[in-house]
Design a protein around this motif. Structure first.
Motif, short mmCIF file in Angstrom:
data_model
loop_
_atom_site.label_atom_id
_atom_site.label_comp_id
_atom_site.label_asym_id
_atom_site.label_seq_id
_atom_site.Cartn_x
_atom_site.Cartn_y
_atom_site.Cartn_z
N ASP A 179 13.06 12.70 -6.08
CA ASP A 179 12.61 12.53 -7.47
C ASP A 179 11.52 11.47 -7.58
N SER A 180 10.54 11.58 -6.71
CA SER A 180 9.45 10.61 -6.66
C SER A 180 8.47 10.77 -7.80
N GLY A 181 8.38 11.98 -8.33
CA GLY A 181 7.37 12.27 -9.33
C GLY A 181 6.01 12.55 -8.73
N MET A 182 5.95 12.54 -7.40
CA MET A 182 4.70 12.79 -6.69
C MET A 182 4.61 14.27 -6.30
N ASP A 183 3.40 14.70 -5.90
CA ASP A 183 3.20 16.05 -5.41
C ASP A 183 4.11 16.30 -4.21
N ALA A 184 4.71 17.49 -4.15
CA ALA A 184 5.68 17.81 -3.10
C ALA A 184 5.05 17.77 -1.71
N ASP A 185 3.83 18.31 -1.58
CA ASP A 185 3.15 18.31 -0.28
C ASP A 185 2.81 16.88 0.15
N PHE A 186 2.43 16.06 -0.81
CA PHE A 186 2.12 14.65 -0.53
C PHE A 186 3.35 13.95 0.02
N MET A 187 4.49 14.14 -0.66
CA MET A 187 5.71 13.45 -0.24
C MET A 187 6.24 13.97 1.09
N ALA A 188 6.10 15.26 1.32
CA ALA A 188 6.57 15.83 2.60
C ALA A 188 5.84 15.17 3.76
N SER A 199 -1.78 9.04 8.07
CA SER A 199 -1.72 10.50 8.20
C SER A 199 -3.09 11.11 8.48
N ASP A 200 -3.08 12.36 8.92
CA ASP A 200 -4.28 13.18 8.91
C ASP A 200 -4.49 13.63 7.46
N PRO A 201 -5.60 14.31 7.15
CA PRO A 201 -5.82 14.77 5.77
C PRO A 201 -4.67 15.65 5.26
N VAL A 202 -4.22 15.36 4.06
CA VAL A 202 -3.13 16.11 3.42
C VAL A 202 -3.66 16.75 2.15
N LYS A 203 -3.60 18.06 2.08
CA LYS A 203 -4.11 18.78 0.91
C LYS A 203 -3.03 18.88 -0.16
N THR A 204 -3.41 18.56 -1.40
CA THR A 204 -2.52 18.75 -2.55
C THR A 204 -3.34 19.36 -3.68
N PHE A 255 -4.49 17.90 -6.07
CA PHE A 255 -5.46 16.93 -6.56
C PHE A 255 -6.66 16.76 -5.64
N GLY A 256 -6.54 17.23 -4.42
CA GLY A 256 -7.61 17.07 -3.45
C GLY A 256 -7.04 16.80 -2.07
N TYR A 257 -7.71 15.93 -1.31
CA TYR A 257 -7.25 15.61 0.04
C TYR A 257 -6.93 14.11 0.13
N HIS A 258 -5.78 13.82 0.70
CA HIS A 258 -5.30 12.45 0.80
C HIS A 258 -5.23 11.99 2.26
N ILE A 259 -5.51 10.72 2.45
CA ILE A 259 -5.14 10.02 3.68
C ILE A 259 -4.06 9.04 3.26
N ILE A 260 -2.89 9.11 3.89
CA ILE A 260 -1.74 8.32 3.47
C ILE A 260 -1.36 7.32 4.55
N LYS A 261 -1.06 6.11 4.12
CA LYS A 261 -0.58 5.09 5.05
C LYS A 261 0.83 4.64 4.64
N CYS A 262 1.72 4.58 5.62
CA CYS A 262 3.06 4.07 5.39
C CYS A 262 3.06 2.58 5.73
N VAL A 263 3.27 1.75 4.74
CA VAL A 263 3.29 0.29 4.93
C VAL A 263 4.68 -0.17 5.37
N ASP A 264 5.70 0.41 4.74
CA ASP A 264 7.08 -0.01 5.01
C ASP A 264 8.03 1.12 4.62
N LYS A 265 9.22 1.13 5.19
CA LYS A 265 10.23 2.13 4.84
C LYS A 265 11.57 1.44 4.66
N LYS A 266 12.34 1.93 3.68
CA LYS A 266 13.70 1.46 3.48
C LYS A 266 14.60 2.69 3.47
N GLU A 267 15.26 2.90 4.59
CA GLU A 267 16.12 4.08 4.74
C GLU A 267 17.56 3.65 4.95
#
Length: 341
Positions: A255-264, A275-280, A282-294
């Motif tokens: 329930d992020s409220g973000m685009d499903a492809d973006f979150m996947a 990440s490599d380019p991710v199409k949604t 809205f366009g194409y994203h480059i995503i960086k993971c700074v931190d994770k809490k799992e």
């Protein structure tokens, strides 16, 4: 369920709007307009009156009035908006008519008494919630808006009937549906994060551009060691995050409220990974993971019933959607656009 105060407001507006909407149709009285046929589904007619008095259309009229004011009926832009919305509501009514005809054919049409009983229950519930069960206050609210109990009942009746017909059809076409243990286990293994003991989240940054070629150039700059935030401020087209170096903060996996492809794509990243380019959409994203809490994942035995229900609901929705498409294609449907103006 619609809040009764909202419903009363909508119906009050409809009392005067029915006599003005469509008044530009020369040589037609309001009565003639109401009787004009806007669609036929096989041999059954849907009239302009049926359409304009539908609960959905009353909501549209309320929204148009709020946007354009009391004189919306004389505003060309408002009338154009009404025409567009009227056409969309009509499509929904056509679908409902197709469902009713199929329910009758399968002998699973909900009885009139059952629908009325549900309507009474819903109105009694609203009366309790909004007026603490005080019949006098409830009656006074109706009276103040020139609204009768009968009109209120009719609006609820429309909605309850449509939902009951849908439920009966859905249950009928999916009565042999079975979800296997293997399907449950496979889904669990692919989506464990959905069943964590607490909400998994990831701190993300992103850069949004229009084309894949632009995204590849961005990735090349980052691979060569350029600072992510600097590149984001330089080229990102997401105005909400550009000035912050593309920082999205912590985003929940579920329930992020973000685009499903973006979150996947984001969920798959490790800390510090880009990440490599991710199409949604809205366009194409480059995503960086700074931190994770799992967090630890619940055992399959603890969530298997929940998963089975989720898979059943999903397959039911898919099946009934396919069936509705089939039934609509098989039906003889005619729309009379000229009567929607």
């Amino acid at each position: 369920m619609m809040n009764i105060k909202k419903l009363i407001s909508i119906v009050a507006i409809s009392i005067f709007s029915f006599s003005t909407v469509g008044c530009n149709m020369i040589a037609k009285t309001p009565e003639a307009i109401n009787k004009s046929v806007v669609a036929k589904v096989n041999d059954e007619k849907i009239t302009r009156g049926d359409l304009d008095k539908s609960a959905a259309m009353l909501q549209v009229i309320e929204q148009v009035k709020q946007q354009y004011g009391e004189n919306y009926a004389k505003n060309e832009e408002a009338q154009s908006a009404l025409k567009t919305q009227r056409d969309q509501v009509l499509d929904t009514m056509i679908t409902e008519k197709v469902m009713e005809q199929k329910a009758k054919e399968l002998n699973i049409m909900p009885s009139d008494s059952k629908i009325k009983s549900e309507v009474k229950t819903q109105i009694d519930t609203l009366k309790k919630q909004q007026f603490s069960g005080d019949q006098t206050k409830f009656d006074e609210a109706l009276k103040q808006q020139n609204l009768t109990q009968e009109t209120l009942n009719n609006l609820f009746y429309q909605q309850v009937k449509a939902q009951d017909v849908y439920n009966n059809l859905s249950n009928n076409v999916t009565k042999n549906l079975k979800i296997t243990d293997k399907q449950v286990e496979d889904y669990y293994n692919k989506n464990k994060y959905k069943y964590a003991e607490s909400t998994d989240k990831t701190h993300l940054e992103h850069i949004l551009v229009k084309t894949e070629d632009e995204a590849k150039k961005v990735k090349t700059r980052l691979d060569k060691g350029e600072d992510f935030a600097k590149v984001a401020k330089d080229v990102s087209q997401d105005t909400a995050t550009k000035s912050k170096g593309g920082d999205l903060g912590y985003v929940n996996y579920v329930d992020s409220g973000m685009d499903a492809d973006f979150m996947a794509a984001a969920i798959k990243l490790k800390e510090g990974q880009v990440s490599d380019p991710v199409k949604t959409q809205f366009g194409y994203h480059i995503i960086k993971c700074v931190d994770k809490k799992e967090y630890p994942v619940k055992k399959l035995s603890a969530v298997k019933d929940q998963i089975r229900k989720e898979l059943e609901d999903e397959q039911k929705q898919t099946t009934i959607k396919q069936k509705l498409t089939e039934w609509q294609k098989a039906a003889k449907i005619t729309k009379y656009e000229k009567n929607l103006a």
